[in-house]
Each structure stands twice: as C-alpha cells, then as structure tokens.
Write a protein that holds these residues in place. Structure first.
Motif, PDB file in Angstrom:
ATOM      1  N   UNK A   2     -11.790 -22.389 -11.563  1.00 35.69           N
ATOM      2  CA  UNK A   2     -12.966 -23.654 -10.298  1.00 35.69           C
ATOM      3  C   UNK A   2     -13.347 -24.280 -11.640  1.00 35.69           C
ATOM      4  N   UNK A   3     -12.622 -23.943 -13.043  1.00 36.09           N
ATOM      5  CA  UNK A   3     -12.626 -25.287 -14.319  1.00 36.09           C
ATOM      6  C   UNK A   3     -12.115 -26.082 -13.710  1.00 36.09           C
ATOM      7  N   UNK A   4     -10.739 -25.164 -13.444  1.00 32.04           N
ATOM      8  CA  UNK A   4      -9.146 -26.429 -13.332  1.00 32.04           C
ATOM      9  C   UNK A   4      -8.626 -26.699 -12.045  1.00 32.04           C
ATOM     10  N   UNK A   5      -9.630 -26.069 -11.371  1.00 33.94           N
ATOM     11  CA  UNK A   5      -9.518 -27.036  -9.281  1.00 33.94           C
ATOM     12  C   UNK A   5     -10.443 -27.560  -9.016  1.00 33.94           C
ATOM     13  N   UNK A   6     -11.758 -27.808 -10.365  1.00 33.85           N
ATOM     14  CA  UNK A   6     -12.449 -28.853 -10.173  1.00 33.85           C
ATOM     15  C   UNK A   6     -13.354 -29.687 -11.005  1.00 33.85           C
ATOM     16  N   UNK A   7     -13.010 -29.345 -12.294  1.00 38.42           N
ATOM     17  CA  UNK A   7     -13.513 -30.212 -13.272  1.00 38.42           C
ATOM     18  C   UNK A   7     -12.977 -30.820 -14.385  1.00 38.42           C
ATOM     19  N   UNK A   8     -11.196 -29.397 -14.663  1.00 42.05           N
ATOM     20  CA  UNK A   8     -10.717 -30.870 -15.383  1.00 42.05           C
ATOM     21  C   UNK A   8     -10.437 -31.742 -15.198  1.00 42.05           C
ATOM     22  N   UNK A   9      -9.138 -32.743 -15.971  1.00 39.86           N
ATOM     23  CA  UNK A   9      -9.082 -33.804 -15.767  1.00 39.86           C
ATOM     24  C   UNK A   9      -8.064 -33.823 -14.459  1.00 39.86           C
ATOM     25  N   UNK A  10      -8.608 -35.168 -14.030  1.00 34.80           N
ATOM     26  CA  UNK A  10      -7.568 -34.722 -12.569  1.00 34.80           C
ATOM     27  C   UNK A  10      -8.373 -34.518 -11.372  1.00 34.80           C
ATOM     28  N   UNK A  11      -9.108 -33.191 -11.972  1.00 31.52           N
ATOM     29  CA  UNK A  11      -9.455 -32.160 -10.529  1.00 31.52           C
ATOM     30  C   UNK A  11     -10.005 -32.879  -9.285  1.00 31.52           C
ATOM     31  N   UNK A  12     -10.627 -31.912  -8.815  1.00 31.64           N
ATOM     32  CA  UNK A  12     -11.150 -33.215  -7.704  1.00 31.64           C
ATOM     33  C   UNK A  12     -12.474 -33.747  -7.688  1.00 31.64           C
ATOM     34  N   UNK A  13     -13.447 -33.370  -8.145  1.00 32.27           N
ATOM     35  CA  UNK A  13     -14.562 -33.474  -8.832  1.00 32.27           C
ATOM     36  C   UNK A  13     -14.000 -36.003  -9.239  1.00 32.27           C
ATOM     37  N   UNK A  14     -12.966 -35.376  -9.936  1.00 32.78           N
ATOM     38  CA  UNK A  14     -12.305 -36.643 -10.953  1.00 32.78           C
ATOM     39  C   UNK A  14     -12.190 -37.296 -10.157  1.00 32.78           C
ATOM     40  N   UNK A  15     -11.587 -37.100  -8.493  1.00 32.16           N
ATOM     41  CA  UNK A  15     -10.620 -37.984  -7.444  1.00 32.16           C
ATOM     42  C   UNK A  15     -11.956 -38.079  -6.616  1.00 32.16           C
ATOM     43  N   UNK A  16     -13.001 -37.311  -6.747  1.00 28.81           N
ATOM     44  CA  UNK A  16     -14.125 -38.040  -5.587  1.00 28.81           C
ATOM     45  C   UNK A  16     -14.553 -39.183  -5.958  1.00 28.81           C
ATOM     46  N   UNK A  17     -14.978 -39.154  -7.745  1.00 28.37           N
ATOM     47  CA  UNK A  17     -15.462 -40.163  -8.426  1.00 28.37           C
ATOM     48  C   UNK A  17     -14.507 -41.044  -8.208  1.00 28.37           C
ATOM     49  N   UNK A  18     -13.779 -40.899  -7.763  1.00 25.95           N
ATOM     50  CA  UNK A  18     -12.438 -42.724  -8.172  1.00 25.95           C
ATOM     51  C   UNK A  18     -12.360 -43.723  -6.692  1.00 25.95           C
ATOM     52  N   UNK A  19     -12.935 -41.832  -5.681  1.00 25.98           N
ATOM     53  CA  UNK A  19     -12.806 -42.848  -4.801  1.00 25.98           C
ATOM     54  C   UNK A  19     -14.691 -43.837  -4.349  1.00 25.98           C
ATOM     55  N   UNK A  20     -15.265 -42.666  -5.173  1.00 31.59           N
ATOM     56  CA  UNK A  20     -16.550 -43.469  -4.683  1.00 31.59           C
ATOM     57  C   UNK A  20     -16.818 -45.000  -4.429  1.00 31.59           C
ATOM     58  N   UNK A  21     -17.795 -45.277  -3.254  1.00 33.84           N
ATOM     59  CA  UNK A  21     -18.127 -46.505  -2.684  1.00 33.84           C
ATOM     60  C   UNK A  21     -19.043 -47.529  -4.064  1.00 33.84           C
ATOM     61  N   UNK A  22     -18.142 -48.560  -4.007  1.00 30.85           N
ATOM     62  CA  UNK A  22     -18.826 -49.112  -5.479  1.00 30.85           C
ATOM     63  C   UNK A  22     -19.939 -49.947  -4.762  1.00 30.85           C
TER      64      UNK A  22
END
Length: 381
Positions: free
Chosen positions: A361-381
């Motif tokens: 879970x940590x590797x896939x979703x929450x590690x540096x460059x994981x899914x959560x980081x990618x979602x945040x990078x695409x988040x509308x400002x």
C-alpha cells in the motif's frame, strides 16, 4: 529464554573442565580435588545466596525480573482515540492480575497521533506495549529493531485488537444530500480530510475512497479518476485527523468530513450532536497491538506486558471497546444483539489484505511519486 547459562551452570561447567586436568591417583591430584570441591561448594553457595538480588543490569535474564517484584510498571503507548477504552479496561486488568499473581501493576500511558507515537517510540520513548492505528506503524517499530518479527502471530486475529470503519460526517440536515462516497466527487461539495503523507487516519480515508470503486466493479483507472475528483474538492489537507475535525467542526469549513465511526459514537455519548452516514461499502480500519520486545526485556516485565495484551482480547475487555464505539474483533460478541443494533451492517467490507498489505500500500499509494503524489500534482489550483 536467556541465551546465557545460569550462573550456577556456568560455575559447574568451569569446575568440570578443571577436574579433567588432574589425575586421581596422585597426592597432587587428591589435594587438587579437595580444592576443587571447596571451590564448587563456595560457587554454588554464592549463586544460591545471591539469586534474589540480581537486577536487569546484573544478569541477561532481565525478562524474569518482574516475576519477583511486588509492584510492576507498564508503559502503554497508543493512538489518541483509544484513550477512553483503555482507561476503562486497565483497572479491570490490574484487579485481575493482582488476584491471580499477587502483583500490583501500574501504568504509564501516552496517547497521540499514531504516526507521531510511532516516531516517539523509535526515538526512545520506552513503550512496553504499543496499540497503533495501523499495522504499518507497528512494522516501522519492528524495522527499527524494537519488536521481533512475527509479533502479529503471538496473539489472535493477526494482532488486530480493535477495529472500526469509515464514516461521513455532514452538516446539520445534510444540505448537500451526501449519502455515498460518490457524492464526494460532485461539483460544489467540499470535503475535509487530513494528508495521508502525515496522518495514519488519512491513509484509511484514501483507501476507503479507492475501495469504494474497486469493490463495486471499477478498475484502477476508474478508481484513480474518482479519487482525484474527490481530492480536488478538498480545500486544505490538514496535518492530522484532530486538525481535520477542528477545521470542520470549529472553523466551519467543508460540507463533509471523513472520520472513524468510533470517534463519532464517542462524541455522541458525550452529548455532541453529530450527523453521519456509514457507507455500506467500506474499509475495515484495523488497529494492532504488540509487545515491544527490546523494552520489556530491558524492564523485566515481559510476563505482565504479554498478559495485558492477551487480556485485551477477552470478551470483558472487548465489551469496553464496544461501549466506546469500536467494533469488536471477538466474533461471538460481534453477532450479539447489542452490537448488531448499535452498528450499521456493512454490505461490502475491504481489508488491507485486499491491497497486498501495508508495504504494498505504501509503495503504491503513498511513497514518493506514488498515486497520491500524482493525484496532487494534477489537482486543479
């Protein structure tokens, strides 16, 4: 069990080696044997006479020290929302242990965010027992060398001693009509949640959102799209769950808040008016318990620490968890009318094992460059 021989055994081994060096058919051998016998008597007398005075620093068998003490102290480090339950359970355990072992157990207790508690233990807080929000935190303490591998097999239910599910808290009257996870992705809905990079509770929140898609037939692409839309509706990611609750309840921000069901139940018991929904597609929020091996061996209180952990699985202790909002891990209690009446039935329940465990879970979703980081990078400002 100590890796070192008992002092008496070590003395005997040394004497036996000496004996082989002497011949019995000589005067010299006779005199030597006399001296050896004297040495043996003195050594055994010294070991027997001093055995009750050994401290943890005098013998490696420190884990047995508490058995000879009238008073024993345990340090419990737990995540914040378990405080009320432990304060109800501990006096019952103390009374039971006193009756069965004639020892008085006192507790030092520390409560806080699971992540911060984990770091504190790794950094030197000498916990004897840790009760944390997620097994991933316990595994970090294991990796730091404080807990032996296999801790989750030492007790029932893979070490999980309390559990809950995720709930959606709404404003009075639920003006946005929020009923399911899907409603959180709608335009005009603002969600308050913590940052899963800093909060254990927030990791559960993320998994609950993802789980709501994959458990209803959606693939990972659909899950990613849905979770991205939800986090686009999050105006601010708070540091931890407590700050998220304050942002929602005290500052009046947001239309909904994801929280533990048990926290909401406890708040209602305290007289607070909270409106919430427990979605019938949900995630099992599992909280593990573990003995911190390095510390109990240092403190000489392993027997008491293990006794307390095992006590938490008894129906008597589980009943206290239920009273304060947790769902029981005891299956008989879970099927009781009291529990089924109190807690909404979950139609589809996801687990950490469905995702491959916390390392995956940590590797896939929450590690540096994981899914959560990618979602945040695409988040509308």
């Amino acid at each position: 069990m100590s890796l070192w021989p008992h002092p008496r055994k070590r003395s005997q081994l040394s004497i036996e080696r000496i004996i082989t060096r002497f011949k019995l058919n000589s005067l010299k051998g006779f005199v030597s044997m006399f001296l050896v016998g004297t040495m043996l008597s003195v050594a055994l007398a010294a070991c027997s006479g001093g055995s009750n005075n050994n401290s943890a620093t005098e013998t490696p068998a420190a884990s047995n020290v508490a058995a000879n003490k009238q008073n024993v102290e345990l340090t419990l480090v737990s995540f914040a929302v378990t405080k009320a339950a432990h304060e109800a359970i501990i006096p019952k355990f103390v009374e039971k242990w006193k009756q069965e072992h004639n020892q008085t157990v006192t507790f030092k207790q520390s409560y806080g965010g699971s992540g911060s508690q984990t770091r504190a233990v790794i950094d030197g807080l000498e916990a004897d027992v840790v009760h944390l929000a997620l097994a991933g935190d316990t595994q970090k303490i294991e990796k730091a060398g404080l807990i032996q591998p296999g801790w989750e097999k030492e007790v029932p239910n893979n070490g999980i001693v309390s559990k809950s599910v995720a709930a959606l808290v709404t404003r009075p009257g639920n003006p946005k009509g929020i009923k399911t996870w899907a409603d959180l992705a709608k335009d005009g809905v603002k969600l308050i949640t913590a940052d899963p990079k800093t909060s254990g509770v927030a990791k559960w929140n993320f998994l609950a959102l993802w789980n709501s898609v994959v458990k209803t037939g959606g693939d990972e692409a659909k899950a990613t799209d849905f979770v991205a839309k939800v986090y686009n509706n999050v105006p601010v990611l708070t540091k931890d769950a407590r700050e998220a609750t304050d942002t929602f309840a005290k500052q009046g921000q947001g239309d909904a808040l994801i929280n533990y069901e048990n926290e909401i139940v406890l708040a209602q018991q305290k007289g607070e008016k909270v409106e919430y929904i427990v979605p019938d597609v949900n995630i099992s929020i599992d909280n593990p318990i573990a003995v911190v091996d390095k510390n109990v061996d240092k403190h000489g209180n392993r027997e008491v620490a293990e006794g307390f952990v095992k006590y938490l699985y008894t129906p008597e202790a589980q009943q206290e968890f239920v009273k304060l909002g947790f769902r029981p891990v005891d299956e008989t209690l879970a099927q009781s009318k009291e529990v089924t009446d109190k807690y909404p039935k979950i139609k589809t329940l996801g687990t950490v094992e469905d995702f491959g465990g916390w390392n995956a879970i940590d590797k896939k979703f929450f590690a540096e460059g994981g899914i959560f980081d990618k979602i945040q990078a695409q988040k509308k400002r």
